[in-house]
Design a protein around this motif. Structure first.
Motif, PDB file in Angstrom:
ATOM      1  N   PHE A 136      18.362  58.407  92.780  1.00 32.79           N
ATOM      2  CA  PHE A 136      19.409  57.899  91.694  1.00 32.79           C
ATOM      3  C   PHE A 136      18.700  58.140  90.266  1.00 32.79           C
ATOM      4  N   PHE A 137      18.988  59.369  89.271  1.00 30.60           N
ATOM      5  CA  PHE A 137      18.669  59.389  88.483  1.00 30.60           C
ATOM      6  C   PHE A 137      19.807  59.119  87.069  1.00 30.60           C
ATOM      7  N   TYR A 138      19.277  57.909  86.520  1.00 31.22           N
ATOM      8  CA  TYR A 138      20.180  57.714  85.591  1.00 31.22           C
ATOM      9  C   TYR A 138      20.060  57.649  84.264  1.00 31.22           C
ATOM     10  N   HIS A 139      21.096  58.673  83.745  1.00 28.44           N
ATOM     11  CA  HIS A 139      20.649  58.832  81.820  1.00 28.44           C
ATOM     12  C   HIS A 139      19.732  60.051  81.391  1.00 28.44           C
ATOM     13  N   ASP A 140      18.907  59.248  81.182  1.00 28.45           N
ATOM     14  CA  ASP A 140      17.982  59.897  80.942  1.00 28.45           C
ATOM     15  C   ASP A 140      17.014  59.658  82.001  1.00 28.45           C
ATOM     16  N   GLY A 141      16.874  59.496  82.999  1.00 29.67           N
ATOM     17  CA  GLY A 141      15.345  59.071  84.793  1.00 29.67           C
ATOM     18  C   GLY A 141      15.812  60.515  84.211  1.00 29.67           C
ATOM     19  N   PHE A 142      16.195  61.723  84.705  1.00 31.05           N
ATOM     20  CA  PHE A 142      15.581  63.069  84.757  1.00 31.05           C
ATOM     21  C   PHE A 142      14.818  63.694  83.475  1.00 31.05           C
ATOM     22  N   SER A 143      15.016  62.732  82.716  1.00 30.29           N
ATOM     23  CA  SER A 143      14.334  63.790  81.211  1.00 30.29           C
ATOM     24  C   SER A 143      12.420  63.676  81.431  1.00 30.29           C
ATOM     25  N   TYR A 144      11.721  64.982  81.564  1.00 28.95           N
ATOM     26  CA  TYR A 144      10.700  65.137  82.195  1.00 28.95           C
ATOM     27  C   TYR A 144      10.495  66.583  82.436  1.00 28.95           C
ATOM     28  N   PRO A 145       9.088  66.861  82.106  1.00 26.51           N
ATOM     29  CA  PRO A 145       8.822  68.731  81.629  1.00 26.51           C
ATOM     30  C   PRO A 145       9.321  69.356  83.037  1.00 26.51           C
ATOM     31  N   LYS A 146       9.689  70.632  82.112  1.00 34.86           N
ATOM     32  CA  LYS A 146       9.746  71.945  83.008  1.00 34.86           C
ATOM     33  C   LYS A 146       9.307  72.161  84.030  1.00 34.86           C
ATOM     34  N   GLY A 147       9.696  72.157  85.361  1.00 31.26           N
ATOM     35  CA  GLY A 147       8.449  72.922  86.511  1.00 31.26           C
ATOM     36  C   GLY A 147       7.854  71.984  87.335  1.00 31.26           C
ATOM     37  N   ASN A 148       7.697  70.253  86.664  1.00 28.62           N
ATOM     38  CA  ASN A 148       6.671  69.868  87.786  1.00 28.62           C
ATOM     39  C   ASN A 148       8.116  68.611  88.609  1.00 28.62           C
TER      40      ASN A 148
END
Length: 258
Positions: A136-148
């Motif tokens: 479960f990614f909440y709020h900015d929990g998925f804000s990571y580099p594209k493609g990784n």
């Protein structure tokens, strides 16, 4: 660097963490005799989001219902132990703020590109979900580099967010099990702009504002043998504790571990 980040976050959340008391952040609770407890790993907090209210909003209900909760507020993430958890909740973005603020005026400037996590560590998330894990990614929990690994698992990539505005949140009709008991509502939050192929996931919640138009606010999908859900509204405590957001968090966790 670890101790610096730990000091920074603890200073920002000291008063709130004191109120958690029995939460025992960063430690496993003692298992009860008999049936094995389900385990949740929560990776929480960054420069703009305090750990204590996130713990209450995301983990409190699970802990009360008997889950064993391990909450990580520093860099001591047990990447090699992901498989021992029934659920992972992440509400922390990838940017390394300590290094960013220290190096942003350097030559060459950092420009916020430094990350607290490596691509190999991100791959652990994808391996976990492929094997049947639930995230479960909440709020900015998925804000990571594209493609990784994390952006692949979330099937989305954070671009930017404008300033907080009042947004009208509505339901799309998809995955009604995630919106049961929820009616359209208004909250003040960051209206994330994301890159995603909506044919690859199910957007069950969206927002509309005069300033930014339409934005996905919640989506979910299966991935490998596992499940993944993303919910955006949650920049401030007022949104984290909003009754509709709390109900959505409950629905998401129920769906993930079903």
């Amino acid at each position: 660097m670890r101790s610096t980040r730990r000091q920074m976050i603890r200073a920002a959340t000291a008063s709130g963490l004191a109120a958690l008391g029995s939460a025992r952040l960063g430690m496993s609770q003692e298992p009860s005799r008999g049936a094995k407890k389900k385990r949740v790993l929560a990776i929480l907090g960054d420069a703009y989001h305090c750990v204590a209210p996130l713990d209450s909003a995301l983990v409190g209900r699970l802990r009360t219902s008997g889950w064993e909760a391990v909450v990580i507020m520093d860099y001591a993430v047990p990447f090699d132990d992901f498989g021992s958890y029934d659920l992972i909740i992440q509400s922390r973005e990838g940017r390394e703020y300590v290094k960013y603020y220290r190096d942003r005026d350097g030559n060459p400037p950092n420009n916020g590109q430094a990350r607290w996590i490596t691509p190999a560590q991100e791959q652990k998330y994808e391996d976990y979900v492929n094997a049947g894990g639930r995230i479960f990614f909440y709020h900015d929990g998925f804000s990571y580099p594209k493609g990784n690994g994390i952006s692949r698992v979330a099937k989305s990539y954070f671009i930017r967010h404008p300033a907080v505005v009042s947004i009208n949140v509505t339901l799309t009709g998809k995955m009604p099990e995630l919106t049961e008991g929820i009616t359209p509502f208004t909250c003040a939050d960051e209206e994330y702009q994301v890159e995603m192929d909506e044919s690859q996931t199910s957007v069950f919640m969206e927002s509309h504002s005069p300033e930014h138009g339409r934005s996905p606010q919640g989506w979910a999908h299966t991935y490998g043998k596992g499940k993944v859900a993303v919910l955006i509204p949650g920049h401030n405590v007022a949104t984290q504790t909003h009754p509709m957001i709390q109900r959505c968090i409950q629905n998401i966790t129920n769906w993930l571990v079903a």
